[in-house]
Each structure stands twice: as C-alpha cells, then as structure tokens.
Scaffold this motif. Structure first.
Motif, mmCIF file in Angstrom:
data_model
loop_
_atom_site.group_PDB
_atom_site.id
_atom_site.type_symbol
_atom_site.label_atom_id
_atom_site.label_comp_id
_atom_site.label_asym_id
_atom_site.label_seq_id
_atom_site.Cartn_x
_atom_site.Cartn_y
_atom_site.Cartn_z
ATOM 1 N N HIS A 81 41.809 45.844 27.968
ATOM 2 C CA HIS A 81 41.978 46.981 28.885
ATOM 3 C C HIS A 81 43.454 47.346 29.033
ATOM 4 N N THR A 96 38.880 40.548 27.774
ATOM 5 C CA THR A 96 38.501 41.919 28.123
ATOM 6 C C THR A 96 39.605 42.585 28.933
ATOM 7 N N TYR A 97 40.187 41.829 29.849
ATOM 8 C CA TYR A 97 41.285 42.384 30.647
ATOM 9 C C TYR A 97 42.491 42.711 29.759
ATOM 10 N N THR A 105 35.958 45.311 32.302
ATOM 11 C CA THR A 105 36.720 44.294 33.035
ATOM 12 C C THR A 105 35.990 43.913 34.323
ATOM 13 N N TRP A 155 33.790 40.218 34.843
ATOM 14 C CA TRP A 155 34.164 39.450 36.036
ATOM 15 C C TRP A 155 32.924 39.133 36.865
#
Length: 385
Positions: free
Chosen positions: A264, A260-261, A216, A220
């Motif tokens: 997670h 991706t977040y 994450t 970013w």
C-alpha cells in the motif's frame, strides 16, 4: 435532574484488546464484567468467513453492526433489551434519567478521546454513563493509527466535549447466562466459493491503489480474528499453548498484514504494485482449514495436577508479568500470550525479563531469549527452571 450516584465501574485489565475490533472490544468489557476474566474470548469460538459489499463495490469481512451484534451477543450471553438511534440530546437526557450504562456506536470522527477524531470516519463502540462529575466513557479499544495510538481507558467528559456527537446507535445489553466453554467447541467454517469470490473481486479491481488500500484493513481484520480464535482454542483446551503449526500460521498472517501494508505504501507513492499481494492472502486463507480445521480436545477431568514447586514458579512469574502489564495474574495463568493485552510492548517484555531475573535471583541464558520462549508464563517458566 442532577446525577448524584457514581456510575458502574469497569475493569479493563482482563480484556485482550489486541485481539478485538472496535465493535467487539466493549462487548468484551461487558462480558468480563458479568461473567469474569476471559469470558470475552468466546467471541473467538467460531472462525467463519463472510463478506459484505462496501459502498465502493469491494467486499469486506467487516460485518455490519446488526450482524456483529447478533453473533457476539449470542456467544457472550448478552441480550439486546433495547436498541435505538438517538440524537446527542436524547442520549444524554435518557442517561441522566435512568443512571444506567449504555453500549453505544457512533462515528469515530466525532469522538474526542480517539486518534480518529476529525481524521477518519468509521463505526466505533464505547460505554457511556452519567455521573455527578460528567459523562463517564469506557473504551477498551487498542490500535496504532496514522494519527496516534488508541489506548484502552476511562474518560470523564463535559457536555461541551461531546458537542460534535450528532447521534449514536444506543443499545441496552443485559446478561442472560453464558454457555460453558465445554459446550462451545471451536469451529472453523468457510465456503470455498465465497472465499474465491472475495479474492477475485480484489484481483479484478482496476483501481489498484483503492484495492490495496482496502486490503490493508481486510488483512488486519482477518489476522486479528485468527489470533482471537487461537486464544479461544487455548481456553477450550484449558490453557494449552497453541501447537507449533498454529504459532507458525499466526506469524504467517502477521507477514501478510505487513507485506500488504508495505505494498500500500508503495502504490500510494505512485510505484508499481509489488507482485503477490492477493496471492499471499489466498494462501493464508487456504491454510486456515489445515491449521484450524479440527478443534482441540478438552479433557472433562481437566489438566493433570501441577507439582507444587512448578505451580509456585508459575504464580511468581504470573505475578511479575501481571504487575508489569497491569493485568490480573489469573489472566496470564490461563495461557494467554502477553502480546494479546493492550499494555504489551517490547519495552514491557524487557521489563518483565529484568524483574524476573531480580525476583528469581537468576540470569537467563542469552540463547534462551528468543521469541518462542517469551510469549507466555509457561514459556518463561521453562527457561527459568
């Protein structure tokens, strides 16, 4: 010795905080202070790919401070005149004595103006100077965090406010002249083998919650770097908007960050890891070369003259948008997207549209109010004509 002179003031309005990490952003403040609005975009001139080993064994694209300073100062026309690790007492005593401004890097966990305070450990930069009313802090960083939003600003703190600051890396930076943009063409370099090793480490990591959690941060950082590179390409091309392929590519990177977040969040709740987390990142990195592999050509003669009526409209739109965002109109006339500024939000965009309709005595067609028409001054001019 008491400080009787007000310290140097720094304007944050021209800094594209949304494109910069917490080390770059206050170097950017200094660059714009010395060389004018937009000078900091030189940080995006090179889109390289490097990775460094973290303490837990996973690689990261977040460079160590020394590497970042070496690259950034060279691009920005700044020279490190001195650098030392100082205790809080040494730092404050030195600032009281010479009255100068220092670029400092310390643990964000110890910095009271940040949402990371007492929550998360990471290196974070800021500018600090002594003033007659306390310690003047300038920090242009912008980011949404789990503990609130870090917003650009200025703070005046008392000694007690900095009581938790045990030590800091303290750097004196002096301007030595920035290279002309025309002499610094945008470049993309990435060793495919290095990229493959980086991705393989995340594929192979058996501790999936740890791997996805770190991804994450990685995605970013990677997405921000590509937006910064695109902004520099526009500057090099004298304000030309990104090509459609660039816009689509940046949206794809946003999607990688978002997915991706979400992965997670699922993994951290004990659910199975969704498929394709690393593969999406692999595809986005591979597409970088296609999209950014060649640099735009800037005409030495500059852009063609803008008709007077069109120029007047651009300036009116920039004035309205600048007033809403709190940035100089000149920072918008160079083609910078609204969302590259820290003050931008969906609410600010609505305010820009409503103010423009009032200013121009018109009402935009609802069909024109789509994202592709709402990113820049020239986009709004196109639908306002």
């Amino acid at each position: 010795m008491a400080v009787t002179v007000e310290p140097e003031q720094f304007d944050l309005g021209s800094v594209h905080s949304g494109l910069l990490d917490c080390i770059q952003v206050n170097l950017a403040v200094l660059a714009d202070h010395h060389y004018g609005p937009g000078a900091h975009l030189r940080l995006g001139a090179r889109l390289d790919f490097g990775s460094w080993a973290r303490a837990d064994g996973l690689p990261t694209v977040d460079p160590p401070l020394t590497a970042q300073l070496t690259t950034a100062t060279g691009l920005l026309g700044l020279r490190v005149a001195s650098r030392e690790r100082l205790t809080r007492g040494e730092l404050l005593a030195g600032l009281r004595k010479d009255g100068g401004v220092r670029y400092a890097v310390a643990d964000a966990y110890l910095l009271p103006w940040l949402p990371y305070h007492r929550h998360a450990h990471m290196e974070h930069s800021f500018l600090i100077a002594a003033g007659p009313d306390g310690w003047h802090i300038t920090d242009a960083y912008r980011s949404d965090t789990a503990w609130g939003t870090a917003t650009p600003g200025h703070w005046v703190l008392a000694d007690d406010d900095l009581a938790e600051l045990t030590s800091a890396e303290v750097i004196e930076l002096v301007p030595v002249g920035a290279r002309p943009v025309d002499a610094l063409p945008p470049a993309h370099t990435a060793d495919p083998a290095a990229v493959a090793r980086y991705l393989a480490a995340y594929d192979a990591c058996a501790d999936r919650p740890r791997a996805v959690d770190q991804l994450t941060v990685e995605t970013w950082l990677l997405a921000r770097a590509r937006k910064l590179h695109a902004a520099y390409r526009a500057l090099f091309a004298r304000g030309a908007a990104e090509a459609a392929a660039e816009r689509a590519h940046l949206r794809a990177w946003d999607k990688v960050v978002e997915q991706t977040y979400l992965a997670h969040r699922r993994v951290s709740r004990g659910h199975a890891e969704p498929p394709g987390v690393v593969d999406r990142l692999r595809d986005a990195l591979a597409a970088d070369l296609t999209v950014f592999g060649s640099h735009p050509t800037a005409s030495p003669a500059g852009p063609a003259p803008v008709p007077a009526a069109e120029d007047a409209l651009r300036r009116r739109v920039a004035a309205v948008a600048g007033a809403v965002l709190g940035v100089p109109p000149a920072a918008l006339l160079d083609g910078s997207p609204f969302d590259s500024f820290a003050s931008f939000s969906s609410f600010r965009l609505i305010e820009i549209i409503e103010r423009l309709e009032s200013e121009l005595g018109t009402e935009f067609d609802a069909d024109d109010l789509v994202p592709a028409n709402l990113r820049r001054v020239d986009d709004l001019c196109r639908i306002a004509r």
